[in-house]
Design an enzyme around this catalytic site. Sequence first.
Site, mmCIF file in Angstrom:
data_model
loop_
_atom_site.group_PDB
_atom_site.id
_atom_site.type_symbol
_atom_site.label_atom_id
_atom_site.label_comp_id
_atom_site.label_asym_id
_atom_site.label_seq_id
_atom_site.Cartn_x
_atom_site.Cartn_y
_atom_site.Cartn_z
ATOM 1 N N HIS A 85 28.142 40.923 36.209
ATOM 2 C CA HIS A 85 28.904 39.671 36.308
ATOM 3 C C HIS A 85 30.019 39.757 37.352
ATOM 4 O O HIS A 85 30.416 38.745 37.915
ATOM 5 C CB HIS A 85 29.466 39.263 34.941
ATOM 6 C CG HIS A 85 30.614 40.096 34.460
ATOM 7 N ND1 HIS A 85 30.451 41.310 33.820
ATOM 8 C CD2 HIS A 85 31.955 39.879 34.512
ATOM 9 C CE1 HIS A 85 31.629 41.801 33.504
ATOM 10 N NE2 HIS A 85 32.566 40.956 33.908
ATOM 11 N N ASP A 86 30.508 40.958 37.648
ATOM 12 C CA ASP A 86 31.590 41.105 38.622
ATOM 13 C C ASP A 86 31.150 41.715 39.950
ATOM 14 O O ASP A 86 31.992 42.152 40.737
ATOM 15 C CB ASP A 86 32.716 41.958 38.023
ATOM 16 C CG ASP A 86 33.680 41.134 37.178
ATOM 17 O OD1 ASP A 86 33.627 39.892 37.266
ATOM 18 O OD2 ASP A 86 34.479 41.729 36.433
ATOM 19 N N LYS A 89 32.807 40.753 43.213
ATOM 20 C CA LYS A 89 34.136 41.254 43.568
ATOM 21 C C LYS A 89 34.081 42.364 44.610
ATOM 22 O O LYS A 89 35.108 42.732 45.183
ATOM 23 C CB LYS A 89 34.853 41.765 42.318
ATOM 24 C CG LYS A 89 35.253 40.664 41.344
ATOM 25 C CD LYS A 89 35.998 41.224 40.151
ATOM 26 C CE LYS A 89 36.453 40.121 39.205
ATOM 27 N NZ LYS A 89 37.173 40.643 38.024
ATOM 28 N N HIS A 115 34.060 34.729 43.325
ATOM 29 C CA HIS A 115 33.251 35.917 43.022
ATOM 30 C C HIS A 115 32.008 35.645 42.172
ATOM 31 O O HIS A 115 30.998 36.335 42.346
ATOM 32 C CB HIS A 115 34.110 37.035 42.405
ATOM 33 C CG HIS A 115 34.371 36.898 40.936
ATOM 34 N ND1 HIS A 115 35.471 36.243 40.433
ATOM 35 C CD2 HIS A 115 33.682 37.356 39.853
ATOM 36 C CE1 HIS A 115 35.448 36.298 39.115
ATOM 37 N NE2 HIS A 115 34.373 36.958 38.743
ATOM 38 N N HIS A 140 29.476 32.750 34.564
ATOM 39 C CA HIS A 140 30.252 33.451 33.534
ATOM 40 C C HIS A 140 31.711 33.016 33.458
ATOM 41 O O HIS A 140 32.429 33.384 32.523
ATOM 42 C CB HIS A 140 30.142 34.974 33.707
ATOM 43 C CG HIS A 140 30.971 35.571 34.797
ATOM 44 N ND1 HIS A 140 30.550 35.619 36.112
ATOM 45 C CD2 HIS A 140 32.192 36.157 34.787
ATOM 46 C CE1 HIS A 140 31.465 36.217 36.853
ATOM 47 N NE2 HIS A 140 32.487 36.543 36.071
ATOM 48 N N HIS A 141 32.179 32.187 34.411
ATOM 49 C CA HIS A 141 33.520 31.615 34.317
ATOM 50 C C HIS A 141 33.492 30.103 34.083
ATOM 51 O O HIS A 141 34.511 29.427 34.225
ATOM 52 C CB HIS A 141 34.341 31.924 35.576
ATOM 53 C CG HIS A 141 34.996 33.269 35.537
ATOM 54 N ND1 HIS A 141 35.962 33.599 34.614
ATOM 55 C CD2 HIS A 141 34.796 34.385 36.294
ATOM 56 C CE1 HIS A 141 36.351 34.846 34.814
ATOM 57 N NE2 HIS A 141 35.654 35.354 35.818
ATOM 58 N N ASP A 169 33.698 39.266 28.103
ATOM 59 C CA ASP A 169 34.493 39.509 29.305
ATOM 60 C C ASP A 169 35.967 39.200 29.045
ATOM 61 O O ASP A 169 36.860 39.988 29.405
ATOM 62 C CB ASP A 169 33.957 38.642 30.440
ATOM 63 C CG ASP A 169 34.690 38.859 31.758
ATOM 64 O OD1 ASP A 169 35.155 39.991 32.007
ATOM 65 O OD2 ASP A 169 34.795 37.893 32.534
#
Length: 264
Positions: A85-86, A89, A115, A140-141, A169
């Site tokens: 998920h990151d 970044k 991101h 996911h955000h 998260d």
Amino acid sequence: MRELVPVTIGAAAAGGLLYREHKIRATAERLSAATLETLLNAIDANDTVTGAHVRRVATYALILGEAAGLDERTLRSIERVALFHDVGKLHEALTDIFHDTSKLSPEERRAVMTHPQRGAEVLAPLSAFYPDLGKGVAAHHERWDGTGYPRGLKGKRIPLTARVVAIADSFDAITHRRRYSHARSFGEAVQAIAEGRGTQFDPELVDLFLSAPVQQQIEKAMRHANAPQKKRRNRRQGETERGADVTFRWRQLSTGPRARDRQR
């Protein structure tokens, strides 16, 4: 009898073609899984903090997913979304921001919000094998009430994988120190998740997350993750290895049907 010969030869040729296609497909699937494992190793190498974070998130997300009674294929999808998920970044435009010790400026905050989409773009070449991965990472955000980013998705329009990972998260982000926030206690993190019910998070998943059995598993997993990582000696192989970890298993570890499902 003579008429049967061409038919038999044709059937054999078709069978051989199907076998070769199956073999090519299987090889490609193993390669794609190995690619994800390599990418996960790259996350560790680039940023050990992020590497530890995504593994904790995967652990919490799987606890929640299993409590929800989700099938094995969906659980594996949740695990992949959690682990990557990151990944966005790691983009060169964001790396310095996440390693800087000063407060985020408005411009940096806007950059950070890119991101999820950057991560989906990184994973796009593997969409033929993992069609849900990029979609879950990109979402996911997103927020249950439609005020999230990048697309402002609302309610069940947000992929289930992303809804599960969002809770895990946020919980991990609250309980671990970041450059823009201090670590808070288990109880404070649970309270924050409860306050996000129906606004930030899927209310049904929050209710499940707050249930006593799930809380016990999450707290136990949190203690384990925060404990010093002891190295142990593998007597059979004579190698030093870390403790149990959530990672990809693209190699054949066993022959059982459940083991095969976990590799998909």
